[in-house]
Structures are given as structure tokens and as C-alpha cells.
Design a protein around this motif. Structure first.
Motif, PDB file in Angstrom:
ATOM      1  N   GLN A  68       0.920  -5.043  10.245  1.00 13.72           N
ATOM      2  CA  GLN A  68       0.102  -4.074   9.518  1.00 13.72           C
ATOM      3  C   GLN A  68       0.642  -3.884   8.101  1.00 13.72           C
ATOM      4  OE1 GLN A  68      -2.707  -2.426  10.885  1.00 13.72           O
ATOM      5  NE2 GLN A  68      -2.995  -1.916   8.740  1.00 13.72           N
ATOM      6  N   ALA A  69       1.950  -3.740   7.980  1.00  9.19           N
ATOM      7  CA  ALA A  69       2.552  -3.528   6.664  1.00  9.19           C
ATOM      8  C   ALA A  69       2.233  -4.681   5.710  1.00  9.19           C
ATOM      9  CB  ALA A  69       4.073  -3.361   6.805  1.00  9.19           C
ATOM     10  N   LEU A  70       2.299  -5.887   6.246  1.00 13.19           N
ATOM     11  CA  LEU A  70       2.043  -7.036   5.385  1.00 13.19           C
ATOM     12  C   LEU A  70       0.564  -7.127   5.014  1.00 13.19           C
ATOM     13  CD1 LEU A  70       3.850  -9.252   4.189  1.00 13.19           C
ATOM     14  CD2 LEU A  70       3.087 -10.740   6.055  1.00 13.19           C
ATOM     15  N   GLY A  71      -0.305  -6.828   5.972  1.00 18.08           N
ATOM     16  CA  GLY A  71      -1.740  -6.794   5.673  1.00 18.08           C
ATOM     17  C   GLY A  71      -2.065  -5.706   4.655  1.00 18.08           C
ATOM     18  N   ASP A  72      -1.388  -4.580   4.774  1.00 18.19           N
ATOM     19  CA  ASP A  72      -1.621  -3.491   3.815  1.00 18.19           C
ATOM     20  C   ASP A  72      -1.147  -3.895   2.417  1.00 18.19           C
ATOM     21  OD1 ASP A  72      -2.644  -2.019   5.902  1.00 18.19           O
ATOM     22  OD2 ASP A  72      -0.782  -0.912   6.266  1.00 18.19           O
ATOM     23  N   TRP A  73      -0.021  -4.572   2.368  1.00 20.87           N
ATOM     24  CA  TRP A  73       0.470  -5.076   1.072  1.00 20.87           C
ATOM     25  C   TRP A  73      -0.584  -5.960   0.421  1.00 20.87           C
ATOM     26  CZ3 TRP A  73       6.127  -5.495  -0.320  1.00 20.87           C
ATOM     27  CH2 TRP A  73       6.304  -6.088  -1.571  1.00 20.87           C
ATOM     28  N   LYS A  74      -1.105  -6.899   1.179  1.00 19.81           N
ATOM     29  CA  LYS A  74      -2.137  -7.786   0.641  1.00 19.81           C
ATOM     30  C   LYS A  74      -3.378  -6.994   0.221  1.00 19.81           C
ATOM     31  CE  LYS A  74      -4.897 -11.924   1.568  1.00 19.81           C
ATOM     32  NZ  LYS A  74      -6.149 -11.305   1.156  1.00 19.81           N
ATOM     33  N   THR A  75      -3.728  -5.977   0.987  1.00 18.12           N
ATOM     34  CA  THR A  75      -4.905  -5.169   0.655  1.00 18.12           C
ATOM     35  C   THR A  75      -4.709  -4.483  -0.697  1.00 18.12           C
ATOM     36  OG1 THR A  75      -5.333  -4.808   3.005  1.00 18.12           O
ATOM     37  CG2 THR A  75      -6.392  -3.292   1.462  1.00 18.12           C
ATOM     38  N   LEU A  76      -3.546  -3.918  -0.913  1.00 17.88           N
ATOM     39  CA  LEU A  76      -3.281  -3.268  -2.207  1.00 17.88           C
ATOM     40  C   LEU A  76      -3.321  -4.297  -3.334  1.00 17.88           C
ATOM     41  CD1 LEU A  76      -0.467  -0.783  -1.091  1.00 17.88           C
ATOM     42  CD2 LEU A  76      -2.829  -0.208  -1.695  1.00 17.88           C
ATOM     43  N   ASP A  77      -2.785  -5.482  -3.074  1.00 10.95           N
ATOM     44  CA  ASP A  77      -2.893  -6.552  -4.076  1.00 10.95           C
ATOM     45  C   ASP A  77      -4.361  -6.886  -4.345  1.00 10.95           C
ATOM     46  OD1 ASP A  77      -0.145  -6.757  -4.267  1.00 10.95           O
ATOM     47  OD2 ASP A  77       0.008  -8.714  -3.287  1.00 10.95           O
ATOM     48  N   ASP A  78      -5.145  -7.064  -3.254  1.00 11.47           N
ATOM     49  CA  ASP A  78      -6.564  -7.393  -3.401  1.00 11.47           C
ATOM     50  C   ASP A  78      -7.289  -6.347  -4.252  1.00 11.47           C
ATOM     51  OD1 ASP A  78      -6.076  -9.450  -1.589  1.00 11.47           O
ATOM     52  OD2 ASP A  78      -7.149  -8.498   0.082  1.00 11.47           O
ATOM     53  N   LEU A  79      -6.909  -5.097  -4.080  1.00 10.14           N
ATOM     54  CA  LEU A  79      -7.588  -3.998  -4.773  1.00 10.14           C
ATOM     55  C   LEU A  79      -7.019  -3.766  -6.170  1.00 10.14           C
ATOM     56  CD1 LEU A  79      -7.707  -1.521  -1.745  1.00 10.14           C
ATOM     57  CD2 LEU A  79      -9.631  -2.837  -2.678  1.00 10.14           C
ATOM     58  N   ALA A  80      -6.094  -4.624  -6.554  1.00  4.72           N
ATOM     59  CA  ALA A  80      -5.478  -4.537  -7.885  1.00  4.72           C
ATOM     60  C   ALA A  80      -4.766  -3.215  -8.118  1.00  4.72           C
ATOM     61  CB  ALA A  80      -6.518  -4.801  -8.981  1.00  4.72           C
ATOM     62  N   ILE A  81      -4.248  -2.647  -7.057  1.00  6.85           N
ATOM     63  CA  ILE A  81      -3.407  -1.459  -7.205  1.00  6.85           C
ATOM     64  C   ILE A  81      -1.992  -1.942  -7.486  1.00  6.85           C
ATOM     65  CG2 ILE A  81      -2.447   0.526  -5.968  1.00  6.85           C
ATOM     66  CD1 ILE A  81      -5.219   0.711  -4.546  1.00  6.85           C
ATOM     67  N   PRO A  82      -1.422  -1.493  -8.599  1.00  7.43           N
ATOM     68  CA  PRO A  82      -0.160  -2.096  -9.063  1.00  7.43           C
ATOM     69  C   PRO A  82       0.965  -1.952  -8.048  1.00  7.43           C
ATOM     70  CG  PRO A  82      -1.116  -0.681 -10.765  1.00  7.43           C
ATOM     71  CD  PRO A  82      -1.910  -0.456  -9.523  1.00  7.43           C
ATOM     72  N   ARG A  83       1.837  -2.937  -8.042  1.00  5.44           N
ATOM     73  CA  ARG A  83       3.060  -2.814  -7.244  1.00  5.44           C
ATOM     74  C   ARG A  83       3.962  -1.792  -7.931  1.00  5.44           C
ATOM     75  NH1 ARG A  83       4.486  -9.003  -5.269  1.00  5.44           N
ATOM     76  NH2 ARG A  83       2.491  -9.366  -4.230  1.00  5.44           N
ATOM     77  N   ARG A  84       4.618  -2.189  -9.004  1.00 11.29           N
ATOM     78  CA  ARG A  84       5.510  -1.277  -9.723  1.00 11.29           C
ATOM     79  C   ARG A  84       4.679  -0.169 -10.367  1.00 11.29           C
ATOM     80  NH1 ARG A  84      10.952  -0.997 -11.955  1.00 11.29           N
ATOM     81  NH2 ARG A  84      11.352  -2.876 -10.713  1.00 11.29           N
ATOM     82  N   GLY A  85       4.920   1.065  -9.938  1.00 13.28           N
ATOM     83  CA  GLY A  85       4.269   2.203 -10.573  1.00 13.28           C
ATOM     84  C   GLY A  85       2.903   2.572 -10.022  1.00 13.28           C
ATOM     85  N   GLY A  86       2.369   1.766  -9.114  1.00  9.79           N
ATOM     86  CA  GLY A  86       1.108   2.173  -8.485  1.00  9.79           C
ATOM     87  C   GLY A  86       1.314   3.468  -7.710  1.00  9.79           C
ATOM     88  N   ARG A  87       0.301   4.336  -7.715  1.00 12.45           N
ATOM     89  CA  ARG A  87       0.491   5.672  -7.126  1.00 12.45           C
ATOM     90  C   ARG A  87      -0.064   5.707  -5.712  1.00 12.45           C
ATOM     91  NH1 ARG A  87       0.493  10.293 -11.570  1.00 12.45           N
ATOM     92  NH2 ARG A  87       1.807  11.102  -9.917  1.00 12.45           N
TER      93      ARG A  87
END
Lengths: 337, 337, 337
Positions: free
Chosen positions: B150-169
Motif C-alpha cells: 500500500q505504501a508503495l502504491g500510495d507513493w506512486k499515486t502521489l507521484d502520478d498526481l504531481a504532488i511534490p516529494r520534498r515539501g509537498g503538504r
């Protein structure tokens, strides 16, 4: 061989051929012998090893399998002829078996003993009826009186462990269990051992002799193969020189179908009949412990045995897949090599 | 990597490689990377997404899978070391895991928290014991303290949605649920967010801070990645500028293992802690709603959110399959491209 | 055709094409038309034939299938829009369907009538809602009001038995059953028979006319195809010249949703409405007996009929696989020849 209902369905030559193929498949697990073949698996009772090893066996040889589990996603099934079906069961095996046989090239069926009437269960009529209803090859995945895939896997395990066929010293021991269990596994283990021509001892408390029908059948096989067969309630005597101890629980025949009385009769045996490392003192130094699994730890057998070097139970389970691959190929007429 | 028990099992380079492969596999779902591979799936607890996405992942890459569900067609399983097995469970995982490992090239196991003792569950000892019993690669399909697929799928989802890694809220919010739920998903979501280096807020009622062990671990990761981590019970403050709200329910740690008292403590929070569209007023305009599923509609989150444009829950679930394909290939050493 | 929810979804030309392909596939069961295709099967209710024939159909055409059974290894599912999910169901089909659709190229779903409100069940809204939530092709594996795979298999069975389409004499008879059953199978059997242009008689006790909506729909089809349609409670009149008797039980519409009252109303019919060989005296000599299975022996129909030469029930079940293969290929746009 259209049906594999019992170890006896394999004549001596086919038995050797299947064991030889199983050994080959252990070393070369993947193949195409079942390409295009569909195997239907009907589990009227719970399963871990059989369920998974049958599917893996089919898939690793290029075939495919489907599973039907009545009562858990599928209709509960009636098995009695002439039943007036106004109870829980919505489907009769008289329909289910020929129906499923149309979707598959082979059916495998698990259907335990009913546990009500000893004569009925020992006749193993239900699995034979189901095989008769199936126009396709049919495998017994444990019936009222036989678990022949287990028996064949156990045979291979004893071979793997270099425990001799003729004259190897095999002890089938009763062990305590909270329930009155059926005779399928002990009957099949006994048949396997005498068919190998071993020196077989049944170690059991008084009142837990196996039913006469099972013993007579074993003696008949022993007379052909040169096996010896004796019974004792004396552990030291029974374990003397043993090379393999096969533990299993089973119901007291005199109380069959009367679980409350049987439980009272069985209750006092609990502590004494849990297999422990001390049991092996009179045995050969490297004597092995076998069990078909699942096993109730510290009830039937102590952790010290299961987790120690004597235990062959994981190997036994592994051999289930290898022999079942070979049996599937034998029954479906594939060519594995 | 032999076992994938936790997101931390993927070092930074392998994490990037798996995410990259997952993205490739989303665009090219079919392949042969798992040809001839058998995957065994053991589900000690219910599943929809994991059950189906794991099977689909294996099959679409040319492999095959079998499923074992103790208690529903299979024997109930004991997990405690040294147990005297005279209860419901007929089989111990100490046998089941090595047995199933013989039939498969990789095992995936789901085994939820027991919910009795907090320290025990947070140690996640059971899934680690099972992995240790398995000589083949092993995947955690949700354990007491981690849901790393789940954690890895969620990581990819945030990437897909262009929510930033560093500093994304990123806001991880507690939500009401009729039961005291375990920490696997919130702990894994938190670990994922701080590993990405996000600005993380945990929004939860008083008394629902995550257990110290989980927080300390998250802070250690944050200090390496540059993530920030704070907690609040004030929704307006917590949601201020949020780009992603991840909702989940969990038990109040002080009442862990005492469900009746925990339920009384939780009861008054019901209406206030159901996520509604109004929660997003202080957030970024297009802030997203995430949830691992299954989700209780109009209890944890209102229809208006789940059915609206913020909801990323279907994408999250879809990513489960893509990342699991990549993980399977990583663990089994296949070559996907 | 994106969805197969009802026999009516197949226009006349596609219906003939699918039947023709099914006949071809009966003779040539193995193929590659579904190579690389994943089929997701969601069973909200028990199944034997559909569960196994769908899997076999997919696998024998080179595809693969996974099965999800809510409540038996998977989360129980909510189906009502707007539900406040604080009960048993942990997951809503509004998530489950789009999630599963991401793992598969086609979904097949079984979801029986709720049995509470007649109008609701006859509207068949749930299966239509689920199909609408599914961006991929969708097959109805039995819904509240339709069992269209059964209907198509029955059509093929009547063709196989050379029972004429136009003018063939088809009797749909009510039979006794211990429970108030839904209308999916009788409605689909009736639609199938009038679509074939047969002379159709519904034989049922007073009070067991099929609901008006089902009858009106059948009459509309009959007016187009030249079928005739009548009802009677008189067995001799109903069976006169019959070529096929299709037996099924269904609830008395006037008591729908009130099972206790319905059971009292149904109770006295038990003995008279169990199909026996004597029923066939006024029929054609070789009149056939059909039933969708599962069937309660000696409750709905006597052994003498099921085990005699009239019974076509095994063939009906076999045809399920053949027509489903053809439907899958039709829906997925494969090329079978």
C-alpha cells in the motif's frame, strides 16, 4: 488407470513408474505435460497442502485448475442417495460431479468420513460413487478410508530418507488429539508400509486397534510383499529399533459415531500419547518422525520433535506436489519427459 | 532483497527502480517476467484489492498463483510459539510456511495485528517470524504494523498526481470507524510521506496520537530526508495548504487491547471525524483525498468527497497492481523489459 | 455490446453469431482467443456451475481469471446508495467495481435479488449500477431479475435437442422449494423461450403467476417473434404435447418480502408440485426435463426424472461453459477461429 482412489489402484509397475517420474519432476519441476488440461478440484473439507500442492502441480506442468469449496462460496452438497433435500444442502453430488466433469479433464475430490457409521465409512462408498459419476479421470484427495496421494508422497519420503523398503522398521503410532479422527491417513500409511514390505509395528493404547477390515487388508498385502505386522501398547517394545515413527490419531473403533463417549475414553491418554523426544530412546539413532500434517503442536507431538532433526514432515509435504504431478500425468496420459 | 516486509527494505536506489518499473508496467501491463513462476498467497484476514491485484499482477506477467485462506476452505492457523494446540487452530504457521514455500517461488502473506498487546503488535514479530521460516522470497501483504505494498502504491499515486516529494503538504488524518483498527496503514502511510521528504501533519483527536515507536521511527526517517512532521487536533490548522489528505482510522493507544473502553472513548468523535468536503476549505484548491480502501461511506468519509474530483482512491488501488508487479519482479529477479 | 446484462443485449444477429461460436467451441474447446486477458469474477452469492464454468471458459481460451467472494475471504459489500456503513459491510461496490475493473479486462458479477421489495428487485438496478461503474466489459452472472448466461445455455440446449424454435412446445413449471426464490431464472427462461418463438405455457399454482412486469415483457417479445404464451394451473392441460418441461421455483408475488406469510401460503403445495415421471403422461413421448441446477432432489423433482432419459440438466450445465466462452470472446473482441 482411470481413477486413483487407493494406493492399490497402482499396480507394481505403475507404482514404480510414478515414483520414478515424481523423482524426476522434483529435479525438473516445470514442464508442459498438462498444457491445455483443466483440472477441477472439489473440496468438501478444509485443506492447505492438498489445495495448494494440487494447484501448483497442475500449473507448473502447464495446465490450469479451478477450485470449488461447498459451503464457502459454493452450495452445500448432499451426498446420500435418495435424500429428500429439504435441509441445508442445495446441490447433490449426483449433479455436481458430472457437471464439473464437463468443465475439466480430471476431477480431484476431497470428502472426509461422515463419522457416524463405521461400516459405511470403511466401505468408502462415497468416493467410489463420485468416481463412478465422473466420466473423466478422478483423483481421491482424501476420502473416508484413504488418502492415497499422502501414501504415495510418504513412500517417496521413505525412499528419499534411504529407509529400506524390505525390512525397514516402521512404527505407526497413535497419538492424542482433541477430536475423534477418521482412519483415512492411518489406513493409507499402513497400506503403504506393508506394500513396501517393511517390518511394521502399530503402537497404540488398548482399545485403539485399527478396525479389523483395515488390518485384514494390510495382512493380505503383507503376505504378498513379505512385510511383517504386529501391534503393541508398549512403547519401548514398539519403538525398539525403529527407523521411522509415523504419528497419527484416530477414533476408538468401539465408540465410532458416539463422539461424547469416545472423548471420555480418549481423555486420560492425553499426556502419555503426545510424541516426545524420549520416545526415540529405543529407536535407531537417526530415526525419523513423520506426520501427514496439519499437526497440533504440543498436543500430538512436542515442539522438540517437530523442530528437531528427526522431523521429515516438511519433506513429506513437499513430496505431495511431486507425486501428484506424476499421478496427474499418469492419469491424463501426458508425456513428461 | 529476499523479503519485502516494510518500505525500509527498499533502499533508495531500489525504491526508485521499482517505482520506475511500476510506471513502465502501467503502460505495458503484459509481460513474461514471471513465466514459470508460482506465487503462493496466504490470507489470514479478508482481502479484496490485495487478493485480486496480486493474482492479476502474477498472471499478467506470465506466472501463476494459488490462494490459501485459513478458516474459509483451509485449516485455521496458530501463530504463537510454544502454543498447546488444543483449540480451534489445526495447523501452525511453523509448518504451513515452509510447506507452502515448497510449492511456490515466492510467498505473500497477510496477517493482521492481534489487537491485544501494543508492544507485541508494534514489534511486527509474526510477519518477521514467517518470513524467517520461508526460504523463498516473501512479501508482506499487510501485517500488524506495516502495509508496504500500500505504501508503495500510495507513493506512486502521489507521484502520478504531481504532488511534490520534498515539501509537498501531506495530512494524515484520523477518521471515525466503528472498530478499533490497527496501525499498519497509518504507520506505512506516515513512513511513505516522510521518506518522500514531505511536510507531514498528523491530524487527530486528543488521545489518538500514533504510538511513540511509530512516531520515533518517522522522525528518524524525516531527519534523513528533510521531511517535517507535526501533530494537531485543530482541523483548520492541520488542513491549511494541504495538497493531500490521507484518511484512516486507528485505535487509541492508551486503550489498546481493551476494545470496550476504547469504543466508549471513541464514540463521541463520530460525527466530527467523518471527512466532508468542508474539511478542504483551508486546503489547496485541488487538494486530493486518499484512502487505502475499503472505506465505510458516510462513516469515515462522506459520499460527496468519495464521489467528487478530489478522490484518488481508485487510482491508489490501481497502483497496487502496478507496484506489486514491479516488486514481484524485483524479488524474483526477473527481467521485465 | 459492452455489457451482457440480459438476453436482450444480444440483437438477433449477434445472438446467432454467439450460438454458432458456442457450437464451434464445444467441438474445439481449446484456443487462444483470450490470451493475455484477465477476467475478474465477483460472487456476492454462492455458485458452483458459474464459478467453475467461467474459470474453465477463460482458461481454455488462454486467459486467466481471479475470484472474489465477499464474506468468504473478502470484505462484505454494501450495495445501497447513500448507505451509512456502520454495519457488517466494510466495502461499497461503488469502490469495489472500479477497483477490480483496473485489474481485469472484463468483470463478471453475481448478485442475487435482495428479496425485500418486488419493484426494486424487478428493476434490476443493482447489476445495472455495477455495470455502469465498470469501464470494462461486464457480464451478469445472475442478478435480481436475469440469469442471461443460463438463458443462452438453455437456448443452445434446446437447439442441441432439436426442439423447434418456432412452435416448439415449452412448459415453464413452478415447483415446490423450501424457500421463496427470486425470479431471475424463470424470467430468463421465459424470455429465452418467447424469443425463440416457442409455444410457451406457464404451469403454476394459483397465486404463483409471474409478476406483471415479467409477463408484459415476455408478451412484447412474443408479439415480435410469433411465440404464444398462456398460463394454467391445470397440469394435464399444461403438459399436453409438451416437448420440454423447465422446472423452477419462485416466490408468490403477493407475499414478496414477507417470507413467513409466503411460506405458509406455499406449504400446502409441497407434494403436488414435485415433478414426477407421471407429469409427462400428456407430453410428447420423448419430452425433456430441464432445470438450471442446483436442484433439490425429491423436493423439486423426483430422482426418477433426474436419473432418467428425459433429464437434460447435465447438458444444460455443460452448455454454460460453451456459451460463456463465446460471450467472453464477443465482449472482448477476440477472434476464436
Amino acid at each position: 488407470m482411470k481413477d486413483y482412489l487407493d494406493l492399490a489402484d497402482l499396480g507394481d509397475d505403475r507404482l514404480e513408474a510414478v515414483l520414478s517420474l515424481a523423482k524426476h519432476l522434483e529435479a525438473h519441476p516445470l514442464g508442459e505435460a498438462l498444457r491445455g488440461r483443466t483440472v477441477g478440484l472439489l473440496f468438501m473439507n478444509p485443506s492447505v497442502r492438498t489445495l495448494s500442492s494440487m494447484q501448483a502441480a497442475v500449473m507448473q506442468q502447464g495446465g490450469q485448475a479451478f477450485v470449488v469449496t461447498p459451503g464457502s462460496g459454493s452450495w452445500k452438497m448432499e451426498t446420500r442417495n435418495g435424500a429428500v433435500m429439504d435441509g441445508e444442502a442445495a446441490e447433490h453430488v449426483r449433479e455436481a460431479i458430472p457437471v464439473l466433469a464437463q468443465y475439466a479433464d480430471l476431477l480431484g475430490v476431497r470428502c472426509f468420513a461422515e463419522g457416524k457409521d463405521l461400516t459405511t465409512d470403511l466401505a468408502d462408498g462415497l468416493i467410489r460413487t463420485m468416481a463412478g459419476l465422473c466420466p473423466k479421470p478422478f483423483m481421491n484427495l482424501e476420502s473416508a478410508r484413504a488418502h492415497p496421494c499422502q501414501a504415495l508422497g510418504d513412500w517417496k519420503t521413505l525412499d528419499d530418507l534411504a529407509i529400506p523398503r524390505r525390512g525397514g522398521r516402521f512404527v505407526l503410532s497413535w497419538a492424542w488429539h482433541p477430536k475423534a479422527l477418521p482412519y483415512a491417513v492411518p489406513a493409507s500409511a499402513l497400506e503403504m508400509a506393508v506394500r513396501r514390505g517393511m517390518d511394521v509395528t502399530i503402537l497404540r493404547p488398548d482399545g485403539f486397534s485399527l478396525p479389523d477390515e483395515i488390518m485384514e487388508r494390510a495382512r493380505a498385502i503383507a503376505s504378498r510383499t513379505g512385510a511383517s505386522l504386529r501391534e503393541t501398547a508398549d512403547r519401548a517394545e514398539g519403538m525398539d529399533g525403529a527407523q521411522a515413527l509415523y504419528a497419527k490419531s484416530w477414533a476408538a473403533p468401539a465408540f465410532y459415531g458416539r463422539p461424547v463417549e469416545e472423548a471420555s475414553f480418549r481423555a486420560p491418554l492425553r499426556d502419555e500419547w503426545c510424541v516426545r523426544e524420549s520416545w526415540f530412546e529405543p529407536a535407531e539413532a537417526h530415526a525419523k518422525f513423520l506426520h501427514c500434517l496439519p499437526v497440533r503442536r504440543n498436543v500430538k507431538v512436542a515442539d522438540e520433535v517437530l523442530d528437531g532433526p528427526r522431523s521429515a514432515v516438511i519433506r513429506q509435504a513437499g513430496n505431495r506436489m511431486h507425486v501428484q504431478k506424476a499421478l496427474l500425468i499418469e492419469l491424463l496420459g501426458g508425456h513428461a519427459r
